[in-house]
Every structure is written in C-alpha cells, then in structure tokens.
Design a protein around this motif. Structure first.
Motif, PDB file in Angstrom:
ATOM      1  N   ALA A   1       0.609   4.829  -4.508  1.00 17.98           N
ATOM      2  CA  ALA A   1       1.898   4.584  -5.156  1.00 17.98           C
ATOM      3  C   ALA A   1       2.738   5.844  -5.290  1.00 17.98           C
ATOM      4  O   ALA A   1       3.948   5.767  -5.515  1.00 17.98           O
ATOM      5  CB  ALA A   1       1.667   3.961  -6.534  1.00 17.98           C
ATOM      6  N   HIS A   2       2.119   7.021  -5.132  1.00 20.18           N
ATOM      7  CA  HIS A   2       2.878   8.259  -5.259  1.00 20.18           C
ATOM      8  C   HIS A   2       3.750   8.523  -4.026  1.00 20.18           C
ATOM      9  O   HIS A   2       4.650   9.368  -4.066  1.00 20.18           O
ATOM     10  CB  HIS A   2       1.929   9.431  -5.473  1.00 20.18           C
ATOM     11  CG  HIS A   2       1.024   9.704  -4.315  1.00 20.18           C
ATOM     12  ND1 HIS A   2      -0.012   8.876  -3.974  1.00 20.18           N
ATOM     13  CD2 HIS A   2       1.010  10.716  -3.396  1.00 20.18           C
ATOM     14  CE1 HIS A   2      -0.643   9.356  -2.920  1.00 20.18           C
ATOM     15  NE2 HIS A   2      -0.034  10.468  -2.536  1.00 20.18           N
ATOM     16  N   LEU A   3       3.481   7.784  -2.932  1.00 21.58           N
ATOM     17  CA  LEU A   3       4.267   7.982  -1.713  1.00 21.58           C
ATOM     18  C   LEU A   3       5.542   7.152  -1.739  1.00 21.58           C
ATOM     19  O   LEU A   3       5.604   6.092  -2.357  1.00 21.58           O
ATOM     20  CB  LEU A   3       3.444   7.591  -0.482  1.00 21.58           C
ATOM     21  CG  LEU A   3       2.191   8.418  -0.183  1.00 21.58           C
ATOM     22  CD1 LEU A   3       1.533   7.889   1.087  1.00 21.58           C
ATOM     23  CD2 LEU A   3       2.522   9.899  -0.048  1.00 21.58           C
ATOM     24  N   GLN A   4       6.544   7.629  -1.015  1.00 17.20           N
ATOM     25  CA  GLN A   4       7.781   6.889  -0.803  1.00 17.20           C
ATOM     26  C   GLN A   4       7.751   6.279   0.599  1.00 17.20           C
ATOM     27  O   GLN A   4       7.016   6.759   1.479  1.00 17.20           O
ATOM     28  CB  GLN A   4       8.987   7.808  -0.969  1.00 17.20           C
ATOM     29  CG  GLN A   4       9.150   8.379  -2.369  1.00 17.20           C
ATOM     30  CD  GLN A   4       9.246   7.291  -3.423  1.00 17.20           C
ATOM     31  OE1 GLN A   4       9.973   6.299  -3.262  1.00 17.20           O
ATOM     32  NE2 GLN A   4       8.505   7.471  -4.519  1.00 17.20           N
ATOM     33  N   PRO A   5       8.513   5.226   0.839  1.00 15.02           N
ATOM     34  CA  PRO A   5       8.495   4.586   2.162  1.00 15.02           C
ATOM     35  C   PRO A   5       8.725   5.558   3.311  1.00 15.02           C
ATOM     36  O   PRO A   5       8.079   5.444   4.358  1.00 15.02           O
ATOM     37  CB  PRO A   5       9.628   3.560   2.051  1.00 15.02           C
ATOM     38  CG  PRO A   5       9.663   3.210   0.606  1.00 15.02           C
ATOM     39  CD  PRO A   5       9.372   4.486  -0.119  1.00 15.02           C
ATOM     40  N   GLU A   6       9.592   6.529   3.114  1.00  9.15           N
ATOM     41  CA  GLU A   6       9.870   7.476   4.205  1.00  9.15           C
ATOM     42  C   GLU A   6       8.660   8.371   4.508  1.00  9.15           C
ATOM     43  O   GLU A   6       8.526   8.888   5.624  1.00  9.15           O
ATOM     44  CB  GLU A   6      11.088   8.333   3.893  1.00  9.15           C
ATOM     45  CG  GLU A   6      11.050   9.057   2.562  1.00  9.15           C
ATOM     46  CD  GLU A   6      11.652   8.264   1.404  1.00  9.15           C
ATOM     47  OE1 GLU A   6      12.115   8.904   0.442  1.00  9.15           O
ATOM     48  OE2 GLU A   6      11.668   7.016   1.492  1.00  9.15           O
ATOM     49  N   ASP A   7       7.768   8.548   3.518  1.00  6.97           N
ATOM     50  CA  ASP A   7       6.559   9.330   3.770  1.00  6.97           C
ATOM     51  C   ASP A   7       5.665   8.631   4.798  1.00  6.97           C
ATOM     52  O   ASP A   7       5.015   9.283   5.618  1.00  6.97           O
ATOM     53  CB  ASP A   7       5.767   9.531   2.474  1.00  6.97           C
ATOM     54  CG  ASP A   7       6.521  10.361   1.450  1.00  6.97           C
ATOM     55  OD1 ASP A   7       7.242  11.281   1.863  1.00  6.97           O
ATOM     56  OD2 ASP A   7       6.393  10.074   0.244  1.00  6.97           O
ATOM     57  N   VAL A   8       5.621   7.296   4.722  1.00  4.36           N
ATOM     58  CA  VAL A   8       4.857   6.515   5.685  1.00  4.36           C
ATOM     59  C   VAL A   8       5.689   6.261   6.940  1.00  4.36           C
ATOM     60  O   VAL A   8       5.151   6.104   8.038  1.00  4.36           O
ATOM     61  CB  VAL A   8       4.406   5.179   5.067  1.00  4.36           C
ATOM     62  CG1 VAL A   8       3.529   4.382   6.027  1.00  4.36           C
ATOM     63  CG2 VAL A   8       3.642   5.425   3.768  1.00  4.36           C
ATOM     64  N   GLY A   9       6.995   6.276   6.783  1.00  5.52           N
ATOM     65  CA  GLY A   9       7.893   6.019   7.900  1.00  5.52           C
ATOM     66  C   GLY A   9       7.738   6.983   9.057  1.00  5.52           C
ATOM     67  O   GLY A   9       8.106   6.654  10.194  1.00  5.52           O
ATOM     68  N   VAL A  10       7.168   8.166   8.790  1.00  6.65           N
ATOM     69  CA  VAL A  10       6.976   9.126   9.887  1.00  6.65           C
ATOM     70  C   VAL A  10       6.077   8.547  10.976  1.00  6.65           C
ATOM     71  O   VAL A  10       6.143   8.979  12.134  1.00  6.65           O
ATOM     72  CB  VAL A  10       6.392  10.459   9.373  1.00  6.65           C
ATOM     73  CG1 VAL A  10       7.309  11.103   8.354  1.00  6.65           C
ATOM     74  CG2 VAL A  10       4.994  10.262   8.783  1.00  6.65           C
TER      75      VAL A  10
END
Length: 327
Positions: free
Chosen positions: A274-283
């Motif tokens: 939950a500490h991640l933002q969508p753009e963190d995974v978006g890479v």
C-alpha cells in the motif's frame, strides 16, 4: 463436497483417528497430498493404515498436534516400512524423540520436522541419502547433518538462524531453497549452492542485502515477503531464466525498475504494498516480455490505476515450479 468432520473428505488431506472406519479409508481424492492423524492410533489401526496408504506412494503421512500428549516419539513408524514421505509437526510439547525415523526406508524421499520444546538431534536424518525434500522448523541440534544429504533438491528452513549458508554447499543437486523466519542474514554463499531454480525469503530478521541473488543464473522464481530492511532490488540482468517474481509486504521497496533488467520475466506479483503509488508499478509497462501482473496496492482506485498503466492479465499467486513439487 467437503465434510467438516474428522475423517472428512477434504480435497487436499484426509484425517484419520482411532477407531479407523471404512469411510476414513475410502479412495483418496486425486488432489489429496496428505493423510494425517492428531493423536496416537492403536497398533491394529497403524497396521491397517499402513496397508491402505501403500496404495498412494506420492502421499505424505503426517503426525501433528497431539494435544492429548500421546505422540511422544516416532516409534509407530515401525508399522510403515515402505513409507517414503513423512512429516511430524506442531508437536511442540509432546515430541521427545525422532529416533523412530530409523524405521523408514533409506530410500525415503521427503521428511518434515516441526519445532519442539526439547531440541532433538538431527543425526537420525543422516541415513537418508536419497532424500529429495527436507522441511525443518526450529531444529538446529546437529544441523550440519544436512550436508550429508547430497540428493536433496528442496530444503525449507523455518525459524532457524545460520551464521552463513556453508552447510548447504555440498548439496549440488539443490534446486529450491526456502528461508522462513530466523535470522540468516549472510547470503553470500547462495551462488555456490546447487543450481537454484526457486528461492523464497520470508520474514528473515535483519536481512537487507539481496545482492547475492543477482548471481543465481539458474533462478526462474524469486519469492520475497516481509523483508522490512530490504530497500532495493539488485540488477537482475544475469538471471536470464527468471520468469516469476513475487513481492509481498516488501514495505522498504519503492523502486521496481530493477525488474526491467530481467529479460525473461513473464509474471510479477506486487501484493500488500500500500505504500506504493500506481506510477511506481507503472514502470513495468516498459518490460517487453511481461505477460501477467498481480497488483495489490491497498485500494481499488490504485489497483485500477495500475491496470491502466500496465494493461496485463491479473495473475494469481503462482505455484512453485512443478519439477520441484514432485519427487
């Protein structure tokens, strides 16, 4: 249909107790992998169970719980001279000896031993030179015996702390290693152990350096969970066989871009992050070979945003490679 009663037909295990009935010994569901009993059986029932389970050589016999204190040793194994898979766990207060393992054939392929109040010597394991799978929880007395088990393909060490991994170096056939709990922080020898296809690290206290993982050139599946001091993933470019990475509750990680260096990567799980933002995974949208992504960032809004950034099928948790699950 599942029956919530002792002796019921659970899909993956069968519960046995004395007196054994014909219903308990009806044919197993093909999915069943374990037949288990939670307190000592009568001698006649051990004999009856032994004759019946001989029909299912791929099934594990499990002794567990013993809330009545009746399972104090493993001498009942004298009734199972042809058994190849055996586990004794959650016997913390009752089990006082594992010498009864000596009744199993030297060709046994799987043994599991859970934690006990009394530390038990692992020397009885030394005779199982054909053993392929070993599960140990909290058992450290004479743990160097593991080094003699040269046929091992899969080892799980739970609640065990090793200064380093040197006792595993002689295991040239090792393909799967699970380190769960405990405080084994020094992974420097990982690249010298067997040819690891599967590596799982779960809640290992104090572990922060994953750099040795970058040298596991045979690795196809990396499972990391609850390693709070791990703040970065290594460059994975040498791991040309790596197809699956599962990251769960890895709250120190914010940069997933090292996953882009794993050229053969096909499946990624990012769960309870939950500490991640969508753009963190978006890479990960930049990975040309990625086929499945399981994202759990703590809210539907964030998960939906990830799906827009990386429009891939939502994979489930992927099983350990089948070649390591079968003996």
């Amino acid at each position: 249909m599942t029956e919530n009663v002792l002796g019921g037909d659970y899909p993956f295990f069968r519960v046995i107790e004395s007196p054994i009935t014909a219903h308990m010994l009806r044919p197993l569901d093909p999915r069943c992998h374990t037949v288990q009993f939670g307190k000592a059986l009568t001698e006649s029932d051990y004999r009856r169970l032994s004759e019946w389970i001989a029909q299912y050589p791929s099934v594990t016999l499990r002794a567990y719980a013993s809330y009545d204190g009746s399972i104090r040793d493993l001498d009942f194994l004298r009734f199972f001279p042809a058994l190849h898979k055996f586990s004794a766990d959650t016997l913390y207060h009752s089990l006082e000896s594992i010498d009864g393992l000596g009744y199993l054939p030297e060709s046994a392929s799987m043994i599991g031993l859970g934690q006990t109040k009394k530390k038990l010597s692992l020397k009885p394991l030394g005779r199982f030179t054909s053993l392929r799978r070993l599960y140990l929880e909290g058992q450290t007395k004479d743990i160097e015996t593991i080094s003699e088990l040269r046929s091992l393909r899969s080892v799980t060490l739970r609640s065990i702390t090793l200064a380093d991994l040197s006792i595993l170096q002689p295991l040239r056939q090792l393909r799967a290693l699970d380190l769960k709990l405990g405080g084994t922080r020094d992974l420097a020898l990982l690249p010298t152990i067997g040819k690891l296809d599967y590596l799982e690290l779960w809640m290992v206290r104090g572990l922060h350096d994953l750099s040795p993982v970058a040298q596991l050139e045979d690795l196809s599946y990396l499972f990391l969970q609850s390693l709070k001091q791990v703040t970065q993933l290594p460059d994975l470019s040498r791991l040309t066989h790596l197809e699956t990475v599962w990251l769960e509750t890895m709250k120190g990680l914010t940069d997933l871009s090292p996953l882009l260096t794993a050229r053969s990567l096909r499946r990624v799980g990012v769960v309870d992050m939950a500490h991640l933002q969508p753009e963190d995974v978006g890479v990960l949208a930049g990975h040309p070979g990625l086929q499945e992504l399981r994202a759990g960032l703590g809210s539907k809004r964030k998960n939906d945003a990830v799906r827009k950034l990386v429009p891939l099928p939502d994979g489930e948790r992927w099983a350990k490679p089948e070649s390591l699950s079968a003996d």
